[in-house]
Write a protein that holds these residues in place. Sequence first.
Motif, PDB file in Angstrom:
ATOM      1  N   LYS B 176      87.439  12.134  60.495  1.00 59.74           N
ATOM      2  CA  LYS B 176      86.504  13.148  60.000  1.00 59.74           C
ATOM      3  C   LYS B 176      85.426  12.099  59.142  1.00 59.74           C
ATOM      4  O   LYS B 176      84.123  12.465  59.387  1.00 59.74           O
ATOM      5  N   GLU B 177      86.087  11.714  58.204  1.00 59.46           N
ATOM      6  CA  GLU B 177      85.006  10.963  57.194  1.00 59.46           C
ATOM      7  C   GLU B 177      84.296   9.669  57.802  1.00 59.46           C
ATOM      8  O   GLU B 177      83.130   9.606  57.765  1.00 59.46           O
ATOM      9  N   LEU B 178      84.988   9.039  59.004  1.00 57.05           N
ATOM     10  CA  LEU B 178      84.480   7.923  59.596  1.00 57.05           C
ATOM     11  C   LEU B 178      83.020   8.604  60.628  1.00 57.05           C
ATOM     12  O   LEU B 178      82.044   7.941  60.561  1.00 57.05           O
ATOM     13  N   LEU B 179      83.428   9.734  61.171  1.00 60.59           N
ATOM     14  CA  LEU B 179      82.481  10.379  61.968  1.00 60.59           C
ATOM     15  C   LEU B 179      81.300  10.672  60.982  1.00 60.59           C
ATOM     16  O   LEU B 179      79.937  10.778  61.483  1.00 60.59           O
ATOM     17  N   ASP B 180      81.501  11.203  59.807  1.00 65.55           N
ATOM     18  CA  ASP B 180      80.511  11.537  59.058  1.00 65.55           C
ATOM     19  C   ASP B 180      79.340  10.229  58.686  1.00 65.55           C
ATOM     20  O   ASP B 180      78.218  10.078  58.619  1.00 65.55           O
ATOM     21  N   ILE B 181      80.335   8.972  58.344  1.00 69.06           N
ATOM     22  CA  ILE B 181      79.582   7.955  57.973  1.00 69.06           C
ATOM     23  C   ILE B 181      78.723   7.442  59.297  1.00 69.06           C
ATOM     24  O   ILE B 181      77.639   6.907  59.181  1.00 69.06           O
ATOM     25  N   TRP B 182      79.379   7.598  60.190  1.00 70.28           N
ATOM     26  CA  TRP B 182      78.836   7.141  61.574  1.00 70.28           C
ATOM     27  C   TRP B 182      77.568   7.769  61.924  1.00 70.28           C
ATOM     28  O   TRP B 182      76.616   7.295  62.182  1.00 70.28           O
ATOM     29  N   GLU B 183      77.616   9.310  61.764  1.00 72.10           N
ATOM     30  CA  GLU B 183      76.437   9.960  61.965  1.00 72.10           C
ATOM     31  C   GLU B 183      75.374   9.702  60.819  1.00 72.10           C
ATOM     32  O   GLU B 183      74.056   9.498  61.224  1.00 72.10           O
ATOM     33  N   GLU B 184      75.716   9.248  59.532  1.00 73.16           N
ATOM     34  CA  GLU B 184      74.724   8.714  58.581  1.00 73.16           C
ATOM     35  C   GLU B 184      74.118   7.253  58.769  1.00 73.16           C
ATOM     36  O   GLU B 184      73.050   7.211  58.744  1.00 73.16           O
ATOM     37  N   THR B 185      74.888   6.656  59.376  1.00 76.18           N
ATOM     38  CA  THR B 185      74.677   5.026  59.617  1.00 76.18           C
ATOM     39  C   THR B 185      74.204   4.566  60.947  1.00 76.18           C
ATOM     40  O   THR B 185      73.400   3.720  61.027  1.00 76.18           O
ATOM     41  N   LYS B 186      74.903   5.398  61.651  1.00 78.61           N
ATOM     42  CA  LYS B 186      74.396   5.193  63.194  1.00 78.61           C
ATOM     43  C   LYS B 186      74.547   3.796  63.794  1.00 78.61           C
ATOM     44  O   LYS B 186      73.954   3.204  64.207  1.00 78.61           O
ATOM     45  N   LYS B 187      75.777   3.309  63.392  1.00 82.44           N
ATOM     46  CA  LYS B 187      76.202   1.938  64.281  1.00 82.44           C
ATOM     47  C   LYS B 187      76.848   2.294  65.537  1.00 82.44           C
ATOM     48  O   LYS B 187      77.122   3.286  66.057  1.00 82.44           O
ATOM     49  N   THR B 188      76.791   1.202  66.047  1.00 83.40           N
ATOM     50  CA  THR B 188      77.729   1.055  67.407  1.00 83.40           C
ATOM     51  C   THR B 188      79.041   0.826  66.846  1.00 83.40           C
ATOM     52  O   THR B 188      79.307  -0.282  66.272  1.00 83.40           O
ATOM     53  N   VAL B 189      80.179   1.725  67.483  1.00 83.41           N
ATOM     54  CA  VAL B 189      81.444   1.517  66.980  1.00 83.41           C
ATOM     55  C   VAL B 189      82.268   1.310  68.210  1.00 83.41           C
ATOM     56  O   VAL B 189      82.094   1.819  69.224  1.00 83.41           O
ATOM     57  N   VAL B 190      83.144   0.111  67.971  1.00 84.35           N
ATOM     58  CA  VAL B 190      84.160   0.034  69.018  1.00 84.35           C
ATOM     59  C   VAL B 190      85.378  -0.056  68.388  1.00 84.35           C
ATOM     60  O   VAL B 190      85.772  -0.727  67.522  1.00 84.35           O
ATOM     61  N   PHE B 191      86.133   1.339  68.530  1.00 87.70           N
ATOM     62  CA  PHE B 191      87.425   1.316  67.772  1.00 87.70           C
ATOM     63  C   PHE B 191      88.834   1.458  68.679  1.00 87.70           C
ATOM     64  O   PHE B 191      88.753   2.000  69.822  1.00 87.70           O
ATOM     65  N   ILE B 192      89.637   0.565  68.327  1.00 89.75           N
ATOM     66  CA  ILE B 192      91.030   0.066  69.014  1.00 89.75           C
ATOM     67  C   ILE B 192      91.928   1.198  68.522  1.00 89.75           C
ATOM     68  O   ILE B 192      92.343   1.463  67.418  1.00 89.75           O
ATOM     69  N   THR B 193      92.496   2.003  69.579  1.00 91.61           N
ATOM     70  CA  THR B 193      93.737   2.692  68.983  1.00 91.61           C
ATOM     71  C   THR B 193      94.830   2.827  70.209  1.00 91.61           C
ATOM     72  O   THR B 193      94.481   2.773  71.406  1.00 91.61           O
ATOM     73  N   HIS B 194      95.913   3.420  69.960  1.00 86.36           N
ATOM     74  CA  HIS B 194      96.793   3.804  70.996  1.00 86.36           C
ATOM     75  C   HIS B 194      97.155   5.115  71.025  1.00 86.36           C
ATOM     76  O   HIS B 194      98.092   5.971  71.686  1.00 86.36           O
ATOM     77  N   SER B 195      96.131   6.080  70.135  1.00 85.60           N
ATOM     78  CA  SER B 195      96.574   7.298  70.077  1.00 85.60           C
ATOM     79  C   SER B 195      95.582   8.341  70.987  1.00 85.60           C
ATOM     80  O   SER B 195      94.284   8.278  70.662  1.00 85.60           O
ATOM     81  N   VAL B 196      95.803   8.949  72.016  1.00 88.00           N
ATOM     82  CA  VAL B 196      94.909   9.511  72.639  1.00 88.00           C
ATOM     83  C   VAL B 196      94.298  10.483  72.090  1.00 88.00           C
ATOM     84  O   VAL B 196      93.009  10.712  72.054  1.00 88.00           O
ATOM     85  N   ASP B 197      94.970  11.471  71.074  1.00 82.75           N
ATOM     86  CA  ASP B 197      94.379  12.376  70.294  1.00 82.75           C
ATOM     87  C   ASP B 197      93.288  11.835  69.312  1.00 82.75           C
ATOM     88  O   ASP B 197      92.173  12.403  69.360  1.00 82.75           O
TER      89      ASP B 197
END
Lengths: 261, 253
Positions: B176-197
Amino acid sequence: MKLSAVRIGKRWLGVLAIVLAIVVWEVIAAGIVRNAFILPSPVDVAYAFQELAETGRLIPDFIDSLIHFGIGLAMALIVGIPLGILMGWSRRCDAFLDPVVELLRPIPPLAWIPFAIIWFGLTAYSAGFVIFVGAVFPVIINTYSGFRSVPRIFVEAGIMLGCTSNVRQIRYIAFPSALPSVASGIRIACGVGWMCLVAAELFGVSNNGLGMSLWLYYNLHRMDCVVVYMILLGLTGLAFDMAFRHYVEKRFLKWRTGEVA
Amino acid sequence: MASLEIKNLNQSFSRDDGSRLVVLDNINLEVKDKEFVCILGSSGCGKTTLLRLIAGLDEAQEGSIIIDGEEIKGQNPKVGMVFQEYSLFPWRTVIDNIAFGLEMKGLGKEERYRVAERYLDLVNLTQFRDSYPSELSGGMRQRVAVVRALTLDPVLLLMDEPFGALDAQTRNMLQKELLDIWEETKKTVVFITHSVDEAVYLSDRIIVITPRPGRICRVFDVGLSRPRDRTSVEFAQVRRTVLDVISQNCSIQ
């Protein structure tokens, strides 16, 4: 409260052991051996200490020994740390230098005494050289292994933040990461160097020095004075080690408290 | 404009017996400016390799990677990275960790602290300014790692399973915090995960990669408005679609 009570208890236990050791020594020396040449008693030693203190030679002895030790240790750091860094950081340097280091390392420092005299004469530098030979290898080896085990992730995290040149990676990432290992190498070097001191002063590089005086009084058959110098050498070595640990750990390695070793 | 373009990327390693192991097979990908993309895949599918190539930590054997209109070779200041493991420098305090990139850039102490303090404030860790990483919890360390990667104002932020080692609650909070930061700074993000959720919660687009050889199997547009509710019906539907497709078409042999 309980904890500190236990700690005080433990400290007194240590003091008790020292007192007991002195008592046993006194009993054996004064009661059984009864020969101050073979085994001076603690009382003899105390009088000898007083006598030596009155001659005023203890301070110059200290100063000369510190000079010899200082020269040796400083040279060991100046030579050993850069060598350790080179070998630890670059595989090529390691492959190049490792055989030479490994061939020189097993030569006992005292075996260098003849060359120390030929190269440096009867000066403080030749005593310093012998101490250097003893102290330099622990510095090289520990610096090397500290640099070898810098976690890759720190280097890569650094690269992503613009720390790209070798010099910068060594200065900002590898060196601080390796510092605990470098520090313990220096500590070992201090111990080894101090052990070499007595032999390094044996061949008369100076008129004073703890080791020099120890030999002098041995030749005068004043074994009580010899014991005084033995104790001073031991206590000084201990004081170095404690001061070093205290200072370095408080000042440079604060971050390690709480790290899992 | 696209922040990241990957064209015909191939990567393989040689094994001890001399055969080649194809890790990435003809990867083509375009990530739009300010887009949040998750790369989803099981372990060993080559997703970390892909990220390392984008980061410039490894060199691509074939194909090209274009960031912000510029083909990259080696490390690029336009890219920031958050690692999976704890990557904070343990010998530096929190503020000095965050200020590291600025220090490398040659900023004076006062100026870099001023910038770093702003970022520290962004993740509400002001009171830990002078703490060492060993004094922080796992979640706090990764928060610091996220803002440390942002200080140089990269165009593209790469994240390699940054919350993988955290417990579920902390993980949700950090997402949630990451999304807040992303909204604020508006970076392009490539995020790796193995969790569908995690992928459904965070991203605009999900790119599913299958292993041996690593291939893009499917791309989903998530299309849910933010903030997203994990317990909502729509969320569950997207999750199910992704899971179904993975088990039917992108299964692991």
